[in-house]
Write an enzyme that holds these catalytic residues in place. Structure first.
Site, PDB file in Angstrom:
ATOM      1  N   GLU A  13       0.819  -1.217   0.000  1.00 27.21           N
ATOM      2  CA  GLU A  13       0.000   0.000   0.000  1.00 27.21           C
ATOM      3  C   GLU A  13       0.850   1.264   0.000  1.00 27.21           C
ATOM      4  O   GLU A  13       0.587   2.215   0.748  1.00 27.21           O
ATOM      5  CB  GLU A  13      -0.997  -0.026   1.167  1.00 27.21           C
ATOM      6  CG  GLU A  13      -2.045  -1.117   1.007  1.00 27.21           C
ATOM      7  CD  GLU A  13      -3.215  -0.978   1.962  1.00 27.21           C
ATOM      8  OE1 GLU A  13      -3.443   0.131   2.471  1.00 27.21           O
ATOM      9  OE2 GLU A  13      -3.911  -1.979   2.188  1.00 27.21           O
ATOM     10  N   GLY A  14       1.856   1.290  -0.830  1.00 28.78           N
ATOM     11  CA  GLY A  14       2.757   2.428  -0.913  1.00 28.78           C
ATOM     12  C   GLY A  14       4.021   2.155  -0.127  1.00 28.78           C
ATOM     13  O   GLY A  14       4.027   2.275   1.100  1.00 28.78           O
TER      14      GLY A  14
END
Length: 821
Positions: A498-499
């Site tokens: 997620e990043g």
């Protein structure tokens, strides 16, 4: 009036007007009155009057908006447009996605603390509490993490069935479609508790409730799509996954090479999709796949013959569609949640496979960014907080009952140093989890969730490292008794997904925050891009001079608050927290000023100076995290047991803010400007923020070894189970230690002083102490029971060679025999 007095008066007036942020008209009036007053008093002559009049005239000119706009702003406007970097559609959508929340107040330099303190954090409903107390407890009791992690390398069927049948995959789906309709905070609480038993099961539960088809359908799906998919997703008939990343598109998700070509087949409008996805959680067992693709319409079938590249589009397809290659598994850091690749080549799907239908072709990037921002604020902060709380409880218990050199190891200052970090981080993690999840219940705070994702997973890593250091061999030796190793092993997953953290820190937090949170920067950019040049100039003129006034004000505030060591800053509270509100206000003003100067001097170059951007991002992040601690301390009733933990977390954040600023100034390429900024932020006698003291760290470390109210609150989110569970073993010994430790110490001292000569085992030592009336029979029984619990909590697992090789499937681990204390 003397010359010196006149100059001093001018400086004081300038400083005051700048500090209060007086409008330009007030500056003009004050300047005119000052010059007129000096002339009337005879302090200046005709020449001085002319000079002063010229200055006043310039100020008058700036007040004549049409003249100012035509003669000055238009030239600046033209230059600004010339140097304004291009912005891709994906960059624009990323910037515009989500909402600006409390981080905006901290960035603007003059936070309205009432907005934070009056914010009502989410409270679990009775239904959500019941789910935590029943379904979540039942699931945790069913989980054998060692079996999942090392034997089955998958969840057993009864666990899969329980998760599917009890709504764990549908917490975010509304009741209208058969889901649980839980709040973001409830989803966070569920994932947190499961993660304290098994990170693999927690990841399995969290992903469908984060970035996945369910959320995209809830927000953007057509009525027909919702009716088709949501009931099955809610009742567990369908298991979803979402394919975004691929071999060539990881952090740069906008660069995905996967395509969907708009075409017709048998008179049916649709797409031929080709894709190669990697690292997709739940893919090997999914029944429905969400896909991010780039849509192209070479034949103008969507109605615009001049448009071919529509951009990122989200589609939803069944996993058993002919041509889909799915089922193989990746093996992420030996954490056996389902994860694998998905491939497909020129597979035709009807246009209604696009989430939201034909009208949403090309609008997938914004959908993804908004949903990813929300999920980033729930799932990974939950995993991180679980690690923090479990490390707090287990390490506190272990350091109380584990003895070396005849005392508990928690009494050693070296151990207390690491314990202090665990305790301080646990408090900050819980504060940030509650505040961020509550924010997601009210809006989509994209910058806040990026801050939470990066810093909370980083604290997770540090907390587990400290816990492992303290446990030594007890934490290193794998087995059913080990309550640290699986989370420790899974840390890189949280850091990556997620990043990725490097991307998030260096590009997102300040890069996005500076533009989204600033009251002028993004509107100025939009004005410059306005195709109606006259309207754009009018808006830009208003923004530009407001921006200059804003910068002057924040610079004056930063300097003033630095010189006074924050004493002039206001605080919404009195008592021990007041000084922290004041210091955060000071650093907030400093961040606003430094950001303006930096963007003005470096312009588009700042985008490439990632380390400078990261340091300002660290300042913004710790302003937010410290705010979360202040809010949590207030909402928890300002309890005495919380105070040292809150102060540790706040002092640590202030130190890191101070350090980030100093490193920023040390590395800023324009040295004169760097010196000016440093002087304003750290003027003479302003002092330096200090790390938490040894005494404060010791205080919160010693609290970890006591049954405090704070520990009880953490325990609500940690699954301990019975005394036969991993954490339950050390917890059982810890609880008995609270009452028996004085008796056990009396027994241990007697043995150490030679009062049990010739006795070499526990039973004979106890018998000798009874005979000499050192212990009563009741005390002797307590010593024997406690020592058994303590020894059991210290043991590690041992296995046959055949089991280690994998020749034996069932768990044939055996603990080492108990040792005499």
């Amino acid at each position: 009036m003397s010359v010196g007095a006149a100059i001093a008066l001018a400086v004081a007036a300038f400083w005051l007007l700048a500090y209060v942020g007086a409008p330009l008209l007030v500056w003009t009036a004050v300047a005119a009155a000052y010059v007129g007053g000096l002339y009337a008093l005879g302090s200046i002559g005709t020449t001085g009057l002319y000079i002063g009049g010229a200055i006043v005239g310039i100020l008058v000119f700036f007040n004549l908006v049409p003249l100012r706009r035509a003669l000055l702003t238009s030239a600046i406007f033209k230059g600004f447009k010339a140097v304004l970097p291009d912005m891709t559609s994906t960059e624009r959508e990323a910037l515009e996605a989500g909402d600006v929340w409390w981080e905006g107040e901290m960035f603007r330099g003059k936070p309205e603390w009432s907005k934070l303190l009056d914010f009502k954090r989410t409270v679990l409903t009775e239904e959500e509490k019941s789910f935590m107390e029943n379904e979540v407890e039942t699931l945790c009791a069913m989980i054998d993490d060692w079996q999942i992690q090392h034997e089955l390398k998958d969840m057993p069927e009864d666990v899969w069935d329980y998760i599917r049948n009890n709504g764990f995959f549908s917490m975010l789906i509304s009741k209208e479609w058969g889901g649980l309709g839980f709040s973001s905070l409830a989803q966070s609480a569920v994932v947190t508790k499961i993660s304290t038993k098994s990170i693999g099961v927690a990841v399995t539960v969290m992903v469908p409730n984060s970035l996945g088809p369910g959320e995209l359908l809830m927000h953007y799906g057509t009525q027909e799509q919702k009716e088709k998919w949501l009931p099955g997703l809610a009742n567990g008939e369908h298991i979803p996954c979402f394919g975004l990343t691929g071999p060539e598109a990881g952090s740069d998700a906008g660069a995905i090479p996967d395509v969907g070509i708009i075409c017709e087949q048998d008179v049916l409008l649709g797409m031929k999709i080709t894709f190669s996805k990697r690292y997709i959680t739940l893919a090997p067992v999914s029944t429905v796949i969400g896909l991010a693709l780039k849509a192209y319409d070479p034949d103008g079938l969507l109605g615009d013959p001049n448009k071919v590249d529509y951009g990122i589009t989200c589609a939803l397809i069944p996993s058993d569609l002919e041509g889909v290659e799915i089922g193989r598994r990746h093996w992420p850091c030996n954490t056996p949640f389902m994860n694998g690749p998905i491939n497909g080549k020129e597979i035709f799907v009807p246009i209604d496979a696009v989430i939201g239908g034909k009208e949403m072709v090309g609008r997938g990037w914004r959908m993804l960014v908004e949903c990813l921002s929300a999920g980033r604020g729930i799932s990974l902060p939950a995993l991180s907080t679980a690690a923090g709380k479990a490390s707090y409880m287990a390490t506190g218990a272990y350091t109380r009952v584990r003895r070396q050199f005849k005392v508990s190891i928690g009494q050693f200052e070296g151990v207390q140093e690491a314990m202090g970090r665990i305790a301080g981080y646990a408090y900050r993690l819980e504060a940030a989890r509650v505040l961020t999840a509550s924010a997601v219940d009210n809006c989509s705070p994209s910058v806040t969730t990026a801050i939470a994702k990066y810093h909370m997973t980083d604290m997770m890593r540090d907390s587990l490292t400290d816990a492992m250091d303290i446990h030594g061999g007890r934490g290193v030796m794998q087995g059913p008794r080990n309550y640290l190793a699986s989370n420790y092993q899974g840390v890189p997953i949280a850091i990556t997904v997620e990043g990725a953290n490097i991307l998030t820190r260096n590009l997102m937090i300040f890069g996005q925050g500076a533009i989204r949170c600033h009251p002028y920067v993004f509107p100025e950019m939009e004005a410059a891009r306005n195709p109606d040049e006259k309207a754009g100039l009018t808006e830009f003129d208003k923004l530009l001079w407001g921006h200059i006034g804003f910068s002057v004000n924040r610079g004056a505030r930063a300097l003033t608050l630095g010189l006074t060591r924050s004493q002039l800053a206001g605080s919404p509270v009195s008592g021990p927290m007041a000084k922290y509100y004041k210091q955060l206000t000071r650093y907030s003003s400093a961040l606003a000023f430094v950001s303006d100067v930096t963007m003005g001097v470096l312009g588009g170059e700042l985008k490439r100076m990632e380390r400078l951007s990261a340091r300002l991002g660290d300042v913004l992040s710790h302003l937010y995290l410290a705010s979360a601690v202040l809010k949590y301390y207030q909402d928890e009733g300002e309890q005495a047991v919380d105070l040292p933990n809150a102060e540790w977390a706040l002092q640590d954040s202030l130190f890191k803010i101070d350090e980030a600023f100093r490193e920023f100034f040390r590395n800023f390429p324009n040295r004169p400007i760097a010196g000016l900024m440093k002087f304003i932020v750290f003027p003479p006698l302003s002092g330096r923020a200090q790390q938490p003291s040894d005494k404060l760290s010791q205080t919160i470390a010693l609290q970890m070894m006591e049954n405090t109210d704070l520990r009880a609150r953490y325990a609500e989110g940690v699954y301990t189970g019975t005394k036969h569970e991993p954490i339950g073993r050390v917890e059982a010994a810890f609880q008995m230690c609270q009452t028996v430790e004085p008796i056990f110490n009396k027994f241990a001292r007697a043995v150490a002083k030679g009062k049990t000569p010739g006795c070499y085992d526990l039973d004979s030592q106890i018998a000798a102490c009874i005979e000499q009336q050192i212990l009563t029979q009741e005390e002797a029984d307590q010593v024997r029971e406690y020592d058994a619990l303590r020894a059991d909590a210290m043991l590690t697992d041992a296995f046959t060679k055949e089991y280690i090789r994998g020749d034996v499937k069932e768990n044939d681990s055996a603990t080492e025999p108990a040792k005499v204390a």
